[in-house]
Design a protein around this motif. Structure first.
Motif, mmCIF file in Angstrom:
data_model
loop_
_atom_site.group_PDB
_atom_site.id
_atom_site.type_symbol
_atom_site.label_atom_id
_atom_site.label_comp_id
_atom_site.label_asym_id
_atom_site.label_seq_id
_atom_site.Cartn_x
_atom_site.Cartn_y
_atom_site.Cartn_z
ATOM 1 N N UNK A 325 6.148 -6.476 -114.264
ATOM 2 C CA UNK A 325 5.539 -6.217 -113.011
ATOM 3 C C UNK A 325 6.187 -5.255 -112.184
ATOM 4 N N UNK A 326 7.492 -5.490 -111.939
ATOM 5 C CA UNK A 326 8.308 -4.346 -111.275
ATOM 6 C C UNK A 326 8.537 -3.241 -111.573
ATOM 7 N N UNK A 327 8.757 -3.370 -112.758
ATOM 8 C CA UNK A 327 9.041 -1.723 -113.595
ATOM 9 C C UNK A 327 7.751 -1.157 -113.629
ATOM 10 N N UNK A 328 6.590 -1.813 -113.932
ATOM 11 C CA UNK A 328 5.339 -1.289 -113.979
ATOM 12 C C UNK A 328 5.053 -0.635 -112.733
ATOM 13 N N UNK A 329 5.362 -1.073 -111.521
ATOM 14 C CA UNK A 329 4.951 -0.848 -110.191
ATOM 15 C C UNK A 329 5.855 0.757 -110.110
ATOM 16 N N UNK A 330 7.177 0.473 -110.385
ATOM 17 C CA UNK A 330 8.040 1.739 -110.313
ATOM 18 C C UNK A 330 7.515 2.922 -111.068
ATOM 19 N N UNK A 331 7.111 2.392 -112.285
ATOM 20 C CA UNK A 331 6.510 3.412 -113.118
ATOM 21 C C UNK A 331 5.204 4.204 -112.556
ATOM 22 N N UNK A 332 4.750 3.581 -111.925
ATOM 23 C CA UNK A 332 3.289 4.144 -111.458
ATOM 24 C C UNK A 332 3.728 4.926 -110.028
ATOM 25 N N UNK A 333 4.582 4.458 -109.364
ATOM 26 C CA UNK A 333 5.109 5.274 -107.970
ATOM 27 C C UNK A 333 5.418 6.388 -108.506
ATOM 28 N N UNK A 334 6.361 6.423 -109.728
ATOM 29 C CA UNK A 334 7.060 7.746 -109.994
ATOM 30 C C UNK A 334 5.999 8.936 -110.694
ATOM 31 N N UNK A 335 4.821 8.337 -111.262
ATOM 32 C CA UNK A 335 4.007 9.239 -112.094
ATOM 33 C C UNK A 335 3.235 9.813 -110.734
ATOM 34 N N UNK A 336 2.693 8.931 -109.680
ATOM 35 C CA UNK A 336 1.980 9.405 -108.722
ATOM 36 C C UNK A 336 2.754 10.357 -107.820
ATOM 37 N N UNK A 337 3.899 10.131 -107.804
ATOM 38 C CA UNK A 337 4.785 10.897 -106.802
ATOM 39 C C UNK A 337 4.814 12.383 -107.295
ATOM 40 N N UNK A 338 4.914 12.444 -108.532
ATOM 41 C CA UNK A 338 5.344 13.622 -109.629
ATOM 42 C C UNK A 338 4.050 14.448 -109.569
ATOM 43 N N UNK A 339 2.930 13.950 -109.670
ATOM 44 C CA UNK A 339 1.604 14.596 -109.347
ATOM 45 C C UNK A 339 1.618 15.225 -108.231
ATOM 46 N N UNK A 340 1.926 14.575 -107.072
ATOM 47 C CA UNK A 340 1.935 15.277 -105.721
ATOM 48 C C UNK A 340 2.680 16.234 -105.674
ATOM 49 N N UNK A 341 4.129 16.089 -106.176
ATOM 50 C CA UNK A 341 5.251 16.953 -105.825
ATOM 51 C C UNK A 341 4.853 18.475 -106.360
ATOM 52 N N UNK A 342 4.390 18.564 -107.705
ATOM 53 C CA UNK A 342 4.241 19.869 -108.457
ATOM 54 C C UNK A 342 2.804 20.161 -108.289
ATOM 55 N N UNK A 343 1.913 19.636 -107.826
ATOM 56 C CA UNK A 343 0.521 20.053 -107.720
ATOM 57 C C UNK A 343 0.282 21.223 -106.934
ATOM 58 N N UNK A 344 1.188 21.451 -105.796
ATOM 59 C CA UNK A 344 0.876 22.671 -104.962
ATOM 60 C C UNK A 344 1.633 24.162 -105.836
ATOM 61 N N UNK A 345 2.463 23.746 -106.718
ATOM 62 C CA UNK A 345 3.239 24.717 -107.241
ATOM 63 C C UNK A 345 4.219 25.312 -106.324
ATOM 64 N N UNK A 346 4.853 24.646 -105.184
ATOM 65 C CA UNK A 346 5.869 24.993 -104.392
ATOM 66 C C UNK A 346 6.693 23.686 -103.960
ATOM 67 N N UNK A 347 7.806 23.690 -104.032
ATOM 68 C CA UNK A 347 8.935 22.420 -103.512
ATOM 69 C C UNK A 347 9.675 22.838 -102.525
ATOM 70 N N UNK A 348 10.436 21.761 -101.829
ATOM 71 C CA UNK A 348 11.204 22.211 -100.766
ATOM 72 C C UNK A 348 12.171 20.693 -100.780
ATOM 73 N N UNK A 349 13.132 20.898 -99.787
ATOM 74 C CA UNK A 349 13.955 19.714 -99.783
ATOM 75 C C UNK A 349 13.414 18.335 -99.694
ATOM 76 N N UNK A 350 12.444 18.332 -98.849
ATOM 77 C CA UNK A 350 11.743 17.074 -98.611
ATOM 78 C C UNK A 350 11.270 16.279 -100.048
ATOM 79 N N UNK A 351 10.720 17.369 -100.858
ATOM 80 C CA UNK A 351 10.231 16.838 -102.210
ATOM 81 C C UNK A 351 11.351 16.261 -102.871
ATOM 82 N N UNK A 352 12.365 16.814 -103.096
ATOM 83 C CA UNK A 352 13.560 16.285 -103.732
ATOM 84 C C UNK A 352 14.274 15.007 -103.252
ATOM 85 N N UNK A 353 13.933 15.145 -101.832
ATOM 86 C CA UNK A 353 14.660 13.820 -101.056
ATOM 87 C C UNK A 353 13.916 12.695 -101.545
ATOM 88 N N UNK A 354 12.569 12.667 -101.495
ATOM 89 C CA UNK A 354 11.479 11.613 -101.669
ATOM 90 C C UNK A 354 11.838 11.096 -103.193
#
Length: 369
Positions: A325-354
């Motif tokens: 359950x713990x690792x499944x939650x970490x995986x889901x968090x990682x995938x959702x965060x990746x979609x948000x991070x790259x969806x706009x086509x632009x990144x900055x320092x905050x994106x990397x920090x998260x």
């Protein structure tokens, strides 16, 4: 992708690795004759040569990549890294007969290390040096679509099947998922290299790629031989490194060896491509950086999982792929965060920090479950 000169280490380490392989093959008697106080020495020497050969792989693959151009250049290193991982996973599977979760831990660790640690470092470094960085949204979307589908099929779905008890797949299910993984990865390669190649070429690549002279055909052929020697050395020495690593972790008092071993293997095999991605992000070639980083983890699932599954089907040994359950939650968090991070086509320092914050949480719970 640098196409510079091959260093002395790029030549010496593969030669020494192959030499040690020959010694291991011909000298089993002297290995058993070593005193107990030196029993660790062969594994330590093998580990040093494996690490050196992994970095030699980076140099030779980089020269070949500079010759063939992008995105094929990044693909050369991705395939080389996958070969190394399959070889090490084969050794882990053979050695750890009572540890059916080792393949799962290595694959999950690769996803967390790349999508949070490596990507976070690239975005943070690029953001500090260049403010905002641009990438092709369609290219990132292709990587993430394949990554989400493959990770859910291999790491989450086994928790919900009923043909076998526990987080496992039956032989038919394992074979079916493996075929799907290979087909999806092959389709992705077709999109990346033929149909929609422009999605994966960095807009700044033309200016960056001509900073150095293009390697000649003879140089590329020499590096092809060096790449083969490096991969062979790593593959054949892995069986002498993994047992030593597991024994060292037990000696250090690590209670759960498998997750830490999986993370160590993932870090080792991802080092060449990771360094390449960090360099690309630092010179403001974010798309090239992500091609290496995300390409490595997509190849890890798309090719490593079927290879390990084939070994399991051939040997009759059970594999446990479903995450807790713990690792499944970490995986889901990682995938959702990746979609948000790259969806706009632009990144900055905050994106990397998260991304780095999530990686820090993964690393903490790895040692303090």
């Amino acid at each position: 992708m640098s196409g510079g000169k091959i260093t002395v280490g790029g030549v010496i380490f593969p030669v020494l690795a192959l030499g040690l392989v020959a010694i291991f093959a011909a000298g089993e008697r002297w290995l058993h004759a070593l005193p107990p106080t030196l029993a660790w020495a062969p594994s330590l020497v093998a580990a040093i040569l494996v690490i050196g050969s992994v970095f030699a792989t980076l140099q030779h693959a980089g020269r070949i990549g500079a010759r063939v151009g992008e995105p094929l250049g990044t693909l050369v290193l991705t395939i080389a890294v996958t070969i190394i991982e399959v070889a090490i996973m084969s050794s882990m599977t053979t050695h750890g007969s009572d540890n059916p979760t080792e393949a799962r831990e290595a694959v999950f660790s690769a996803i967390m290390i790349v999508c949070n640690g490596l990507v976070g470092l690239c975005l943070l470094l690029g953001g500090f040096r260049h403010g905002e960085q641009e990438l092709h949204p369609m290219g990132a979307s292709a990587y993430l679509a394949v990554l989400i589908a493959l990770s859910m099929l291999t790491l989450i779905l086994p928790n919900y099947t009923t043909s076998t008890p526990g987080p496992t797949l039956s032989r038919a299910q394992l074979g079916f998922v493996s075929v799907l993984s290979i087909l999806l990865y092959c389709a992705f390669l077709f999109i990346q290299t033929v149909r929609h190649r422009a999605y994966f070429i960095d807009a700044r690549l033309a200016a960056i790629g001509h900073m150095g002279a293009k390697p000649t055909l003879n140089q590329a052929l020499i590096s092809l031989v060096g790449l083969g020697a490096s991969l062979t050395g790593v593959s054949l020495l892995a069986e002498h490194v993994i047992p030593g690593l597991e024994e060292a972790l037990k000696w250090a008092g690590v209670e759960e060896v498998n997750p830490v071993t999986g993370a160590a293997v993932a870090i080792l095999v991802l080092m060449p491509e990771g360094m390449n991605s960090v360099r690309a992000a630092a010179r403001n070639a974010l798309q090239t950086s992500l091609n290496g980083a995300l390409g490595s983890v997509v190849a890890t699932i798309g090719l490593t999982v079927p290879a390990v599954a084939l070994m399991s089907l051939a040997s009759g040994r059970e594999l446990v792929f479903g995450l807790d359950h713990r690792d499944s939650a970490m995986l889901m968090l990682t995938l959702m965060l990746s979609v948000v991070s790259f969806g706009a086509g632009r990144t900055n320092v905050l994106t990397g920090l998260v991304h780095l914050v999530v990686f820090a949480a993964y690393a903490f719970f790895l040692v303090a479950p």
